[in-house]
Design an enzyme around this catalytic site. Structure first.
Site, short mmCIF file in Angstrom:
data_model
loop_
_atom_site.label_atom_id
_atom_site.label_comp_id
_atom_site.label_asym_id
_atom_site.label_seq_id
_atom_site.Cartn_x
_atom_site.Cartn_y
_atom_site.Cartn_z
N ALA A 66 0.87 -1.18 0.00
CA ALA A 66 0.00 0.00 0.00
C ALA A 66 0.91 1.22 0.00
O ALA A 66 2.08 1.13 0.41
CB ALA A 66 -0.87 -0.02 1.25
N GLY A 112 0.57 -4.94 0.91
CA GLY A 112 -0.59 -4.97 0.03
C GLY A 112 -0.31 -5.66 -1.31
O GLY A 112 -1.24 -6.15 -1.95
N GLU A 115 -0.63 -9.27 -0.53
CA GLU A 115 -2.07 -9.46 -0.25
C GLU A 115 -2.87 -9.48 -1.55
O GLU A 115 -3.84 -10.24 -1.68
CB GLU A 115 -2.57 -8.36 0.70
CG GLU A 115 -1.95 -8.50 2.09
CD GLU A 115 -2.27 -7.35 3.00
OE1 GLU A 115 -1.88 -6.20 2.69
OE2 GLU A 115 -2.94 -7.56 4.02
N GLU A 135 4.51 -5.25 7.35
CA GLU A 135 3.77 -4.13 7.97
C GLU A 135 4.21 -3.84 9.41
O GLU A 135 4.25 -2.68 9.82
CB GLU A 135 2.27 -4.41 7.94
CG GLU A 135 1.62 -4.17 6.59
CD GLU A 135 1.63 -5.39 5.67
OE1 GLU A 135 2.42 -6.34 5.92
OE2 GLU A 135 0.85 -5.40 4.71
N1 CAA Z 1 4.66 3.09 -0.59
C1 CAA Z 1 5.07 4.25 -1.13
N2 CAA Z 1 6.21 4.38 -1.80
C2 CAA Z 1 6.97 3.27 -1.94
C3 CAA Z 1 6.60 2.03 -1.40
C4 CAA Z 1 5.36 1.97 -0.70
N3 CAA Z 1 4.91 0.82 -0.19
N4 CAA Z 1 7.57 1.13 -1.70
C5 CAA Z 1 8.51 1.78 -2.39
N5 CAA Z 1 8.15 3.08 -2.56
C6 CAA Z 1 8.87 4.13 -3.25
C7 CAA Z 1 10.09 4.60 -2.43
O1 CAA Z 1 9.69 5.55 -1.43
C8 CAA Z 1 10.93 5.22 -3.54
O2 CAA Z 1 10.37 6.47 -3.86
P1 CAA Z 1 11.33 7.79 -3.97
O3 CAA Z 1 12.26 7.46 -5.09
O4 CAA Z 1 10.33 8.85 -4.29
O5 CAA Z 1 12.04 7.93 -2.65
C9 CAA Z 1 10.66 4.29 -4.74
O6 CAA Z 1 9.43 3.63 -4.46
C10 CAA Z 1 11.75 3.26 -4.92
O7 CAA Z 1 11.88 2.54 -3.69
P2 CAA Z 1 13.26 2.32 -2.92
O8 CAA Z 1 14.21 3.44 -3.25
O9 CAA Z 1 12.95 2.08 -1.48
O10 CAA Z 1 13.76 1.00 -3.65
P3 CAA Z 1 14.74 -0.12 -3.06
O11 CAA Z 1 15.09 -1.00 -4.19
O12 CAA Z 1 15.84 0.50 -2.27
O13 CAA Z 1 13.84 -0.94 -1.99
C11 CAA Z 1 11.87 -2.09 -1.26
C12 CAA Z 1 12.75 -1.68 -2.45
C13 CAA Z 1 12.63 -3.07 -0.37
C14 CAA Z 1 10.60 -2.74 -1.82
C15 CAA Z 1 11.52 -0.84 -0.43
O14 CAA Z 1 11.00 0.15 -1.33
C16 CAA Z 1 10.49 -1.05 0.63
O15 CAA Z 1 10.80 -1.57 1.69
N6 CAA Z 1 9.23 -0.64 0.39
C17 CAA Z 1 8.16 -0.74 1.34
C18 CAA Z 1 7.67 -2.16 1.52
C19 CAA Z 1 6.60 -2.20 2.57
O16 CAA Z 1 6.81 -1.92 3.72
N7 CAA Z 1 5.36 -2.54 2.14
C20 CAA Z 1 4.23 -2.59 3.01
C21 CAA Z 1 3.45 -1.31 2.93
S1 CAA Z 1 2.19 -1.16 4.15
C22 CAA Z 1 0.86 -2.05 3.58
O17 CAA Z 1 0.92 -2.65 2.52
C23 CAA Z 1 -0.34 -1.97 4.46
C24 CAA Z 1 -1.46 -2.86 4.10
O18 CAA Z 1 -1.41 -4.06 4.22
C25 CAA Z 1 -2.74 -2.27 3.71
#
Ligand code: CAA
Length: 260
Positions: A66, A112, A115, A135
């Site tokens: 998400a 998400g 999911e 999460e």
């Molecule tokens: N939401 C918003 N932006 C996201 C994102 C997310 N879930 N995942 C990645 N991005 C964005 C980053 O912020 C970055 O944007 P900027 O360039 O503007 O800073 C861009 O995508 C590229 O990401 P990274 O630079 O972080 O890429 P990476 O290769 O270094 O890492 C990754 C990749 C390990 C997937 C890392 O991006 C990450 O950990 N992302 C989040 C994963 C996460 O926690 N997901 C769960 C979200 S909460 C949820 O889903 C709740 C629910 O159940 C409803």
């Protein structure tokens, strides 16, 4: 229909829906969820379409979760509403589709994103993929059905381990754990999904719809679990841990949690 964050193509009797926000690793913001709902609804109604394939654009991510930046400042009520709207509009909607939905997981599937794949009926994964429900590392819980569907797919013990440790699985492990059906090279993933869609398209659509309804009927008792997930997801939005977790993600640092 014109979409901003998804692409829709028809190939023979298969509708391919591609989530297309590669610069944000295809993270699911509200608009993407609405667009996906509309595309699935349209594919469901189109008599020519027999199978739907869902994938992400680019070679890095299926969906990284998400959209954390969108919900970081949400209140408890807004958090709960985000979760409920997602369940109703997309995740439960896909699961209840009467045409098979194949997820072609072409890279990261976190939160998400995993999911979303778990809501689909069949999951194929590329070798480069890493999947998980991280999460709790953000001070929140899976809010799009993950607490129920992961346990159903891989069993309660392994699901609990993955969720509470924010664990990640490589593609091969995900297949061994029963979370994904098959692993392919990234290069071959889409053609394998299309081959499977072609095999399905030759079968009786009426019988397939019956089979999907019957399989789904066995899981209706999960409703209580899904409702609890929505409540608990909302509660997280009122904690200091949630503020810290989401702020740390946006500031690209490690969170320091206090349990408050
Ligand atoms: N939401 C918003 N932006 C996201 C994102 C997310 N879930 N995942 C990645 N991005 C964005 C980053 O912020 C970055 O944007 P900027 O360039 O503007 O800073 C861009 O995508 C590229 O990401 P990274 O630079 O972080 O890429 P990476 O290769 O270094 O890492 C990754 C990749 C390990 C997937 C890392 O991006 C990450 O950990 N992302 C989040 C994963 C996460 O926690 N997901 C769960 C979200 S909460 C949820 O889903 C709740 C629910 O159940 C409803």
């Amino acid at each position: 229909m014109a979409y901003q964050y998804i692409l829709v193509e028809h190939m023979d009797q298969t509708c391919v829906i591609t989530i297309n926000r590669p610069e944000q690793l295809n993270a699911l913001n509200k608009q993407t969820i609405q667009e996906l709902h509309d595309a699935f609804e349209e594919a469901g109604k189109n008599e020519h379409i027999r199978v739907i394939v869902l994938t992400g654009s680019g070679d890095k991510a299926f969906v990284a979760g998400a959209d954390i930046k969108e919900f970081a400042n949400f209140t408890i009520e807004e958090g709960k509403e985000l979760s409920r709207a997602g369940h109703d509009m997309l995740f439960n909607f896909i699961e209840k589709m009467e045409k098979p939905v194949i997820a072609a997981v072409n890279g990261y599937a976190f939160g998400g994103g995993l999911e979303l794949a778990m809501s689909c009926h069949i999951r194929l994964v590329s070798e480069n993929a890493v999947v998980g429900l991280p999460e709790v590392s953000l001070g929140v819980i899976p809010g799009y059905g993950g607490t129920q569907r992961l346990a159903r797919l891989i069993g309660r013990g392994k699901a609990t381990e993955l969720v509470v440790s924010a664990g990640r699985l490589a593609a091969n492990e995900a297949v061994q754990w029963g979370l994904m059906n098959h692993v392919y090279s990234l290069e071959n993933l889409k053609s394998e999904a299309m081959n499977l869609a072609g095999k399905i398209s030759k079968q009786s659509p009426a019988a397939i719809a019956s089979a999907l309804r019957a399989i789904h009927a066995g899981f209706v008792h999960e409703q209580t679990g899904l409702e609890t997930e929505i409540e608990e997801f909302g509660i997280c939005f009122g904690t200091e841990d949630f503020k810290e977790g989401t702020t740390a993600f946006i500031e690209k640092r490690k969170p320091v949690f206090t349990g408050k």
